[in-house]
Write a protein that holds these residues in place. Structure first.
Motif, short mmCIF file in Angstrom:
data_model
loop_
_atom_site.label_atom_id
_atom_site.label_comp_id
_atom_site.label_asym_id
_atom_site.label_seq_id
_atom_site.Cartn_x
_atom_site.Cartn_y
_atom_site.Cartn_z
N GLU A 157 0.83 -1.21 0.00
CA GLU A 157 0.00 0.00 0.00
C GLU A 157 0.86 1.26 0.00
N THR A 161 0.96 4.03 -3.05
CA THR A 161 0.73 5.46 -2.80
C THR A 161 1.87 6.28 -3.40
N GLU A 162 3.11 5.84 -3.18
CA GLU A 162 4.27 6.55 -3.73
C GLU A 162 4.24 6.56 -5.26
N ASN A 164 1.62 6.34 -7.19
CA ASN A 164 0.55 7.26 -7.60
C ASN A 164 1.00 8.71 -7.47
N ASN A 165 1.72 9.04 -6.40
CA ASN A 165 2.22 10.41 -6.24
C ASN A 165 3.22 10.77 -7.33
#
Length: 182
Positions: A157, A161-162, A164-165
């Motif tokens: 997860e 997230t990283e 996606n950023n």
């Protein structure tokens, strides 16, 4: 890096090496667990029992004293449901055995600041499914294959997230370049 301390189970059920196996079986059933950590027996001088005054008993309804153990829980063994089945049920013993008769004595522990990868490597290399977690030789938890799987999911997860950023940053950069607003 995710540490063992972040994913371990903290409230470990423990027993002493002189307890009856029949009592441990009851502990397994009542708590729906398949393993207990055997800890070093605490000497009487390391136990403090709260004194309850007559005033507290009468006016506050306080009846049970608080017991504090002032000694570290040092793991000295591990006892699994498999150990019980192999030594009691399969050998048709009558249950008069005590924990030290069948526990695994040569246990390995892992420090709570160790990495999840080191625990996973050790579990896989030695065919284990759990390791007691210690901090300065004091039992603070247990890490199981399930804990490690949950830790891997947490790591996934975080990586997602990283990614996606980073993807958003790249899209924002492309937009800036395309509009000429650098």
């Amino acid at each position: 890096m995710i540490t063992i301390g972040e994913i371990m189970t903290e409230n470990v059920i423990t027993v002493f090496d002189d307890q009856k196996i029949s009592d441990v079986i009851r502990i397994f059933l009542e708590n729906k667990i398949n393993c207990v950590i055997v800890i070093e027996k605490v000497e009487d001088e390391n136990i403090t029992v709260e004194k309850i005054s007559w005033f507290d008993r009468i006016f506050k309804g306080k009846r049970v004293p608080k017991v504090t153990i002032n000694a570290p829980k040092k793991p000295i063994g591990i006892l699994s449901l498999f150990d019980v089945i192999a030594n009691v049920v399969a050998k048709d013993n009558d249950g008069d055995l005590i924990v030290k008769d069948i526990m695994t004595k040569d246990i390995v522990t892992i420090d709570k600041d160790s990495s999840v990868i080191s625990a996973l490597n050790y579990l896989n290399k030695n065919g284990l499914s759990r390791i007691p977690v210690v901090e300065q030789d004091k039992l603070v938890g247990i890490v199981t294959q399930t804990n490690i799987l949950k830790g891997a999911f947490k790591l996934y997860e975080m990586l997602e997230t990283e990614i996606n950023n980073i993807t958003l940053d790249i899209e924002q950069y492309r937009t800036l370049v395309a509009t000429g607003d650098e």
